[in-house]
Scaffold this active site. Structure first.
Site, short mmCIF file in Angstrom:
data_model
loop_
_atom_site.label_atom_id
_atom_site.label_comp_id
_atom_site.label_asym_id
_atom_site.label_seq_id
_atom_site.Cartn_x
_atom_site.Cartn_y
_atom_site.Cartn_z
N ARG A 125 48.50 11.76 13.63
CA ARG A 125 47.77 10.47 13.75
C ARG A 125 47.84 9.89 15.16
NH1 ARG A 125 50.07 9.21 8.61
NH2 ARG A 125 48.55 9.75 7.00
N GLU A 189 27.72 14.32 40.03
CA GLU A 189 28.23 13.14 39.30
C GLU A 189 28.75 12.08 40.28
OE1 GLU A 189 28.12 12.38 36.06
OE2 GLU A 189 27.90 14.27 34.97
N LYS A 231 33.95 3.90 37.87
CA LYS A 231 34.09 4.26 36.45
C LYS A 231 35.14 3.38 35.77
CE LYS A 231 34.15 7.50 32.86
NZ LYS A 231 33.83 8.79 32.34
N GLU A 241 31.33 1.67 24.88
CA GLU A 241 29.89 1.78 25.10
C GLU A 241 29.12 0.90 24.12
OE1 GLU A 241 28.95 5.77 26.32
OE2 GLU A 241 26.85 5.48 25.79
N ASN A 250 25.39 7.11 32.17
CA ASN A 250 24.54 8.24 31.74
C ASN A 250 23.24 8.33 32.53
OD1 ASN A 250 26.28 9.28 29.74
ND2 ASN A 250 25.76 7.53 28.46
N HIS A 253 21.22 11.45 32.48
CA HIS A 253 21.78 12.33 31.45
C HIS A 253 20.86 12.57 30.26
CE1 HIS A 253 25.35 12.03 33.84
NE2 HIS A 253 26.05 12.77 33.00
N HIS A 271 26.05 21.75 33.96
CA HIS A 271 25.85 20.35 33.59
C HIS A 271 25.49 19.49 34.81
CE1 HIS A 271 26.28 16.47 31.67
NE2 HIS A 271 27.19 16.13 32.55
N1 GLY Z 1 30.62 10.37 30.93
C1 GLY Z 1 30.16 9.10 30.54
C2 GLY Z 1 31.22 8.20 30.05
O1 GLY Z 1 32.39 8.48 30.21
O2 GLY Z 1 30.92 7.20 29.47
#
Ligand code: GLY
Length: 369
Positions: A125, A189, A231, A241, A250, A253, A271
């Site tokens: 878990r 990226e 990020k 998200e 994205n 993407h 990718h």
């Molecule tokens: N690769 C997109 C994200 O981490 O949201």
């Protein structure tokens, strides 16, 4: 060298450090040991990496920090990111006696990180895990942010969990042994972060991207740091998200996933290469819709071409029917209430979300390939 992390992903009591620099594999043990609850760690790594010095460099430092390491190699390649691959890994962890307070270390690219992270989310878990990414793509994207998971026959990453790591250790020296094509694919990226959030960073990449790709460690650290700052900020604000902000990651993407799916997810189109093509499509679409200047599409295209990335499927000798691409996009999991959602831009440095894209405009754009 200081033990201060380069960055922290701020998520309350699940906040975690990102250590970034050249030569950190040997130091990973001392950096992460204080975060661990028992000295026994399970090192999940790509079997292909066993031929490189990376696992031994890491294990030596782990040993010096007083950690006992069990190494569990997983077969190289996307097929490990499957129910069968997950079962094998979890069986191996249980057989070796993983406990609730043990930690998993994921040393490898996106496949190992996503698989080991998901195993960490569900075995007993949930146990702690640490990401130690060895590809540029994983360093600037998948190792940070807590998205973990596996593929199913219905599509990629359709089963998984949000499970944040306890720490991320990014050693740019491992990039020296990465094939040039893979490095470039990861670089796409990095360009994405300039596109979505930071025009000055995009301009910096135009000036320094070639040096970064040629091996300049200072340029690598600087670019990876800025990419991860962006990020980390976005993940801190929209971890799951939900608000739409994380979806901006994205950019390119929705197109990329369709190109990759039709190309068969292999070496025909990596990718990051699909992302490069997809970003140019997203920029063109934005210009067609009157949202952004066409000059910015040209600038993006020029930079990607300068560093040797494809900007159209033709650059990889591929061609796809617009209808097939559209059908594939409609299968993407980013669809909301049956509507295709696109990350577009108002120009370099300012991404935005929209659902207002007519099918005929889209088909026309895809036919222009
Ligand atoms: N690769 C997109 C994200 O981490 O949201």
């Amino acid at each position: 060298m200081s033990d201060e992390p380069a960055l922290v992903v701020r998520l309350g009591d699940r906040s975690y450090p990102i250590h970034l620099g050249a030569g950190l594999l040997e130091r990973a043990g001392e950096l992460i040991a204080p975060l661990l609850r028992t000295p026994r760690v399970f090192l999940v790594t790509d079997a292909g990496l066993l031929a490189t010095p990376h696992p031994a460099r890491l294990s030596a430092g782990l040993g010096e920090a007083g950690l006992a390491v069990e190494t569990l190699p997983v077969p190289a390649g996307e097929s490990s990111k499957s129910f069968a691959g997950l079962e094998r890994l979890i069986e191996a962890l249980l057989e070796r006696g993983i406990e609730r307070h043990s930690a998993i270390l994921a040393l490898g690219g996106g496949v190992v990180g996503d698989l080991a992270g998901f195993a960490a989310a569900v075995v007993l878990r949930g146990v702690d895990y640490v990401q130690i990414p060895t590809t540029l793509l994983a360093q600037v994207d998948s190792a940070v942010g807590g998205k973990t998971g596996i593929n199913t026959r219905h599509g990629k990453n359709l089963v998984g969990a949000f499970k944040q790591p306890r720490a991320v250790v990014v050693d740019v020296s491992v990039l020296d042994s990465l094939p040039a094509r893979e490095l470039r694919a990861g670089y796409a990226e990095i360009v994405k972060y300039g596109c979505i959030r930071d025009a000055a960073f995009f301009a910096w990449l135009e000036a320094h991207g070639p040096a970064l790709l040629a091996g300049d460690p200072g340029a690598r650290v600087r670019a990876v740091r800025r990419a991860l700052e962006i990020k980390a900020e976005i993940v801190a604000r929209d971890e799951r998200e939900e608000s739409g902000e994380r979806a901006l990651l994205n950019f390119g993407h929705t197109f990329a996933h369709a190109y990759e799916a039709l190309a068969g997810y292999g070496s025909r189109l990596l990718h990051g290469e699909a992302v490069a093509i997809g970003m140019v499509r997203a920029a063109s679409l934005s210009a067609r819709l009157g949202l952004a200047p066409e000059a910015d599409t040209r600038r993006l295209r020029r930079h990607l071409e300068t560093v040797g990335l494809p900007v159209s499927p033709r650059d990889r000798d591929l061609a796809f029917a617009p209808e097939a691409l559209l059908a594939s996009m409609r299968h993407d999991k980013k669809i909301a209430a049956g509507r295709l959602r696109f990350v577009l831009w108002r120009g370099i440095g300012e991404a935005m979300l929209t659902e207002a894209v007519r099918t005929d405009v889209l088909l026309e754009l895809l036919a222009a390939d």
